[in-house]
Each structure stands twice: as C-alpha cells, then as structure tokens.
Design a protein around this motif. Structure first.
Motif, short mmCIF file in Angstrom:
data_model
loop_
_atom_site.label_atom_id
_atom_site.label_comp_id
_atom_site.label_asym_id
_atom_site.label_seq_id
_atom_site.Cartn_x
_atom_site.Cartn_y
_atom_site.Cartn_z
N LYS A 146 -12.08 -4.83 -6.54
CA LYS A 146 -11.40 -4.91 -5.24
C LYS A 146 -10.07 -4.17 -5.28
CE LYS A 146 -12.79 -9.42 -3.45
NZ LYS A 146 -12.20 -10.73 -3.26
N ARG A 147 -9.35 -4.31 -6.40
CA ARG A 147 -8.06 -3.63 -6.53
C ARG A 147 -8.24 -2.13 -6.63
NH1 ARG A 147 -6.08 -6.70 -11.45
NH2 ARG A 147 -4.73 -4.90 -11.68
N ASN A 153 -1.80 -1.71 2.86
CA ASN A 153 -1.63 -2.86 3.75
C ASN A 153 -2.53 -4.04 3.38
OD1 ASN A 153 0.17 -1.24 5.31
ND2 ASN A 153 -1.62 -0.34 6.30
N SER A 154 -2.92 -4.14 2.13
CA SER A 154 -3.70 -5.31 1.72
C SER A 154 -3.12 -5.86 0.42
CB SER A 154 -5.17 -4.94 1.51
OG SER A 154 -5.29 -4.11 0.37
N LYS A 155 -3.39 -7.12 0.15
CA LYS A 155 -2.78 -7.74 -1.04
C LYS A 155 -3.38 -7.18 -2.34
CE LYS A 155 -5.60 -11.98 -1.43
NZ LYS A 155 -6.66 -11.28 -2.11
N ASP A 156 -4.58 -6.64 -2.26
CA ASP A 156 -5.21 -6.07 -3.46
C ASP A 156 -4.67 -4.69 -3.82
OD1 ASP A 156 -6.96 -8.22 -3.97
OD2 ASP A 156 -8.32 -7.50 -2.40
N TYR A 157 -3.96 -4.06 -2.88
CA TYR A 157 -3.47 -2.70 -3.08
C TYR A 157 -2.26 -2.73 -4.00
CZ TYR A 157 -1.92 2.03 -1.54
OH TYR A 157 -1.54 3.34 -1.47
N GLU A 250 3.24 -1.82 -0.63
CA GLU A 250 1.83 -1.89 -0.25
C GLU A 250 1.53 -1.14 1.06
OE1 GLU A 250 1.48 -6.15 -0.15
OE2 GLU A 250 1.16 -6.11 2.01
N ASN A 251 2.58 -0.72 1.79
CA ASN A 251 2.35 0.01 3.04
C ASN A 251 2.26 1.51 2.84
OD1 ASN A 251 4.86 -2.21 4.14
ND2 ASN A 251 2.69 -2.45 4.61
N LEU A 252 2.64 2.00 1.67
CA LEU A 252 2.66 3.45 1.44
C LEU A 252 1.29 3.95 0.98
CD1 LEU A 252 5.72 3.23 1.74
CD2 LEU A 252 5.96 4.71 -0.23
N THR A 253 0.87 5.07 1.55
CA THR A 253 -0.41 5.66 1.13
C THR A 253 -0.22 6.46 -0.16
OG1 THR A 253 0.04 7.67 2.37
CG2 THR A 253 -1.14 5.93 3.55
N LEU A 254 -1.35 6.81 -0.79
CA LEU A 254 -1.30 7.68 -1.97
C LEU A 254 -0.62 9.00 -1.59
CD1 LEU A 254 -2.16 8.83 -4.74
CD2 LEU A 254 -4.43 9.23 -3.76
N GLN A 255 -0.94 9.51 -0.41
CA GLN A 255 -0.35 10.77 0.04
C GLN A 255 1.18 10.64 0.08
OE1 GLN A 255 -1.62 11.98 3.96
NE2 GLN A 255 -0.97 14.10 3.61
#
Ligand code: SAM
Length: 275
Positions: A146-147, A153-157, A250-255
């Motif tokens: 899952k991680r 924006n998710s707790k697993d991220y 957790e709000n930041l994307t890989l990009q």
C-alpha cells in the motif's frame, strides 16, 4: 509437529522465515514472473525452495542469495537444483547487484518472498542498481505494498512511495493470506511487481539530494514544508517554484519533489554539506 518446523527445518524468526506452501499462490507468482530459459533470474531468500524449484525448471541457470547457512547447504545439495543454481551465501543487503549483472552479462530479474524485517532497506538497496535490473517481484506485507503505490494526500504516502515511484513503475499482482505460509505470519501479504524505468518520468541529476529532501520532509510530516525544509529552501524559493509553503510532505507530488531537487541552491544557511 512444532508449528515452526517445516520440512525438517526449524524456522528462524530473526531471518523472517515464513515458508510458502500454497501451490496456487506459488503457481500464480511463477506465472507472473514468466521466467525464460536464458534470463538471469536472481532469487533473494530462497529458503526451502518453494519458488526456486518451479522457477529453475523454466531457466537454464539461476542465482539465489540466502543468508541462512543451513538453508544454503540444503539448496546446494538438493538433487533437483544443484546443477541449476549458483548459491550466494550472503546477506542480500551487502550484495553488489551491478557486479552480479556484469558477471552474468545480462540485466537481472530479481524476485523473492522477502523477509519482512528487511524488505524496505532491501528495496532501497536494490533501487541503487535499478539500471541493471529489468524487473522485480516481491512478496511483502500488504501494508508495505500500500505504501509503495500510495498517491499524495494519503496516510500511506511517504518516503518509500516517493523514492520507489521515482525509480519504478509499480504494479500490485496478488494478495496472499497468512494461511499460505508456515509458520503463518500475523499480517496479510501481497505480491508486487516493480519495473525500473528506462526513461524516468521525472529525472533529477542528484538522486542523493532528492532522497535527502524527501527524508527531511517526511521526518516531520505534520509540519508545513516551509518548516520542515526551512534549512534547504526559503519561503521565496518555494513560492517561486509555485509550491505552496503551507503544504505538508504528504501533499507534494513526486514531480514537485523533483522540481525542488533540481532547483536547490546551496546557501550559507543550508546544512546539507555538513549533514
Ligand atoms: N522463498 C522461501 C519461501 O517462499 O518459502 C522463503 C521465504 S522467507 C519469508 C525469507 C527467506 O529469506 C528465508 O529463507 C531467510 O533465511 C532469507 N533471508 C533472511 N534475511 C536475509 C538476508 N538479509 N539476505 C538473504 N536472505 C535472507
């Protein structure tokens, strides 16, 4: 029979030994891998050979890495396997997969029902060799899968999601219940396929810096990135990159993590060089 004894071997907890015995799951994993005769299959933690035997039947030669000396000796003596496998009796965390790929003169196809206690460090170790690996198939705790696939924006991220998604395309393959293993673990498991990108969707010149930024951000995941990354980026720098300083890790994307990395400028307040 003691529940920790399987095929006459006393399962060692410290090596995360939970042996697969479910034929349906074993067949499904081998079908997902689709080993071809001339490929360089490398198994991490072959144990009692539940996956090794069916995979070895499909290839000319394969390599296995097993830390437990008793199990390594059993593998070397196994009549079905001894002419087919090269056994490396070593901690997989210390194996140089680049040298292995050079010796085998092929890109590696890595797989394993990984010992849960080392699965995350082992994946980070393997990411360093992503350019010599064509694909990987791992049995992991379902939570870890899952991680790996978690979106922002998710707790697993977290750090594992960002770094794994930087290096690889990630595809969940199947879920596996505790009853498929002996002894049965306390948690659910899942098999995942990781394909290292040949052309990364977001490339950075300095992956160590990317890793450092991601680690700093998630070490204080409840703080805003303005706070957690304060010794690396000023408010102005974040705003200039169009990154809202009030966001959390957790709000930041890989990009966005890659954008930060490519635009990092060493300053006097940066402790990066001293870290
Ligand atoms: N592949 C077998 C199966 O599916 O039944 C065994 C899986 S068991 C979960 C994990 C295996 O990894 C064990 O054989 C264990 O001894 C081995 N192992 C544990 N730590 C290891 C390490 N650091 N390097 C290599 N092998 C390791």
């Amino acid at each position: 029979m003691n529940s920790r004894v399987h095929q006459g071997h006393f399962a060692r907890k410290r090596f995360g030994q939970n042996f697969l015995h479910d034929e349906f799951i074993i067949d499904s994993i081998v079908a997902a891998i689709q080993p071809k005769p001339d490929e360089a299959l490398v198994e991490i933690g072959p144990g009692l050979a539940a996956l090794t035997i069916p995979v070895s039947k499909k290839v000319k030669q394969m390599t296995v890495i097993e830390i437990d000396r008793d199990l390594a000796s059993r593998l070397m003596e196994n009549a079905q396997l001894k002419d087919k496998i090269t056994v490396i009796t070593q901690d997989a965390l210390t194996v140089d997969f680049r040298t292995l790929s050079a010796e085998l003169t092929k890109p590696l196809r890595v797989f394993g029902n990984l010992p849960y206690n080392i699965s995350t460090p082992l994946m980070f170790h393997l990411f360093q060799y992503a350019d010599v690996i064509s694909d990987m198939y791992f049995m992991l705790q379902k939570e870890v899968v899952k991680r790996l696939v978690a979106a922002p924006n998710s707790k697993d991220y977290g750090r594992l999601s960002v770094m794994a998604q930087y290096y690889c395309q990630i595809i969940p393959v199947l879920e596996v219940p505790p009853s498929s293993f002996r002894p049965a673990p306390k948690v659910d498991s899942a098999v995942v396929k990781l394909i290292p990108y040949k052309e990364k969707p977001y490339f950075v010149r300095d992956v160590t810096l990317l890793s450092r930024i991601v680690t700093e951000a998630f070490n204080q995941r409840r703080k805003t990135i303005h706070n957690s990354l304060s010794n690396l980026f000023t408010l102005e720098q974040l705003t200039k990159l169009n990154i809202d300083p009030n966001l959390r890790a957790e709000n930041l994307t890989l990009q966005q993590y890659c954008l930060l990395t490519e635009n990092y400028v060493a300053t006097d307040n940066s402790d990066l060089e001293n870290a």
